[in-house]
Design an enzyme around this catalytic site. Structure first.
Site, PDB file in Angstrom:
ATOM      1  N   SER A 181      20.737 102.736  50.144  1.00 21.83           N
ATOM      2  CA  SER A 181      19.862 102.091  51.123  1.00 21.83           C
ATOM      3  C   SER A 181      19.850 100.570  50.944  1.00 21.83           C
ATOM      4  O   SER A 181      19.821  99.831  51.922  1.00 21.83           O
ATOM      5  CB  SER A 181      18.444 102.658  51.048  1.00 21.83           C
ATOM      6  OG  SER A 181      17.968 102.624  49.742  1.00 21.83           O
ATOM      7  N   SER A 182      19.912 100.098  49.692  1.00 23.80           N
ATOM      8  CA  SER A 182      19.870  98.642  49.466  1.00 23.80           C
ATOM      9  C   SER A 182      21.115  97.958  50.036  1.00 23.80           C
ATOM     10  O   SER A 182      21.020  96.906  50.680  1.00 23.80           O
ATOM     11  CB  SER A 182      19.813  98.313  47.968  1.00 23.80           C
ATOM     12  OG  SER A 182      18.878  99.098  47.335  1.00 23.80           O
TER      13      SER A 182
ATOM     14  N   ASP B 126      29.437  99.891  47.336  1.00 25.97           N
ATOM     15  CA  ASP B 126      28.511 100.419  48.325  1.00 25.97           C
ATOM     16  C   ASP B 126      28.477  99.527  49.574  1.00 25.97           C
ATOM     17  O   ASP B 126      28.324 100.001  50.697  1.00 25.97           O
ATOM     18  CB  ASP B 126      27.101 100.582  47.721  1.00 25.97           C
ATOM     19  CG  ASP B 126      26.711  99.447  46.783  1.00 25.97           C
ATOM     20  OD1 ASP B 126      27.464  98.438  46.695  1.00 25.97           O
ATOM     21  OD2 ASP B 126      25.658  99.542  46.138  1.00 25.97           O
TER      22      ASP B 126
END
Ligand code: PMV
Length: 330
Positions: free
Chosen positions: A119-120, A163
């Protein structure tokens, strides 16, 4: 109002070694983070994160240098870095290169942030992409990656950026530290099973622990990283061939090396063992370890068996599809 979305991620192979110059394989998942942005006439940044019960969090643009609430630090650090890079300032005339009043931002996640599914990174990428649209600044994917990576490093101090690459490029990627290599792996959906341990992993602490071990015993740890690199390179080929049995075997080998690094945990091992005992081809932790999620690969006919076994062992199955689309303006 600008609406941007970016996907979460799932690490398939190569965690930890990727922090130290080796490759990993990451896939974007079909659960997305959405960011809504709007310009304001004053100098306030007003943020709402309903998922984390943060309502109308207000700061002045001049205060972007000061510490913020932890729920919103990725969004605000991303804004700060974007404003610095493109010299966007708020203030009285004579006006700087760009004039920015204030901003209104809301974020909404399709997946609970506690799962560790990125999510970050997704919120960082979506925020910067949204700002580039608002201010009419063209950013190439690599520029978006570099500014997002700076944002993550400013906050966490460590990380490979894998990510962020998933959030930007989407699909399934072969990725080397800091975006030195970002290559698409041609595969639509990977039949991976994801089990959540119920325990939140602390990525930065685990990365620092591995750093310490590397310092203490460089020969041993570098050898483990080299072994992981070989597995990642082999896994890339087997994923492209959709040879899931081989992919599973490689997962088991990767997991052995992660155990040697000391980043697995009792809860992860329970779910991994349950998967293997119910006939999965292979299973491993996904991400930093210590908690969060594990993944398993199994024959189609066996998928439900493995899922049930993971649940029986105390895990929560997260249904998701891999190789999702990267960041988009909606
Ligand atoms: O814990 P996660 O899902 O953010 O994954 C961390 C993966 C590491 O390789 C350990 C760190 C990194 O930034 O690559």
């Amino acid at each position: 109002m600008i609406k941007v979305s970016a996907p979460g991620k799932l690490m398939l192979f190569g965690e930890h070694a990727v922090v130290h110059g080796r490759p990993c394989i990451v896939t974007a998942i079909d659960a997305r983070m959405r960011v809504f942005l709007k310009k304001r006439g004053d100098n306030k940044i007003i943020t709402n994160v309903p998922d984390l019960n943060l309502k109308n969090y207000i700061i002045s643009i001049e205060d972007l240098d000061k510490p913020y609430a932890k729920e919103i630090k990725f969004v605000l650090t991303a804004i700060k870095n974007f404003f610095e890079k493109y010299q966007i300032k708020s203030g009285l005339p004579p006006l700087p290169k760009f004039w920015c009043g204030g901003l209104e931002i809301e974020t909404k996640s399709e997946f609970p942030m506690r799962f560790g599914l990125g999510s970050s990174s997704a919120v960082t990428v979506a925020t910067i992409r949204g700002l580039s649209k608002i201010f009419g600044i063209k950013m190439k994917n690599k520029e978006l990656f570099d500014l997002s990576y700076k944002t993550i490093l400013d906050i966490q101090g460590v990380g490979s950026g894998f990510d962020l690459a998933a959030a930007i490029y989407g699909g399934t990627l072969y990725f080397v530290t800091g975006g030195k290599v970002i290559k698409k792996i041609e595969i639509r959906n990977i039949p991976v099973i994801v089990g959540y341990t119920g325990i939140k992993a602390d990525t930065a602490t685990l990365v620092k622990m591995v750093n310490r071990k590397l310092k203490e015993n460089p020969e041993k740890i570098n050898k483990i990283f080299d072994e992981i690199e070989k597995i990642v390179n082999q896994a890339k080929i087997e994923i492209e061939n959709q040879n899931w049995k081989k992919v599973g075997e490689l997962m088991n080998l990767n997991q052995d090396l992660l155990r040697k690094l000391g980043v697995s945990s009792k809860e992860l091992e329970n779910l991994i063992e349950a998967s293997l005992n119910s006939g999965a081809y292979g299973a491993k932790l996904s991400g930093a370890g210590g908690g969060d999620c594990m993944i398993a690969i199994a024959q189609k006919e066996n998928l439900n068996n493995v899922k049930r076994a993971i649940e029986k062992a105390g895990g929560q199955i997260i249904d998701l599809k891999t190789s999702a689309q990267g960041v988009i303006l909606e």
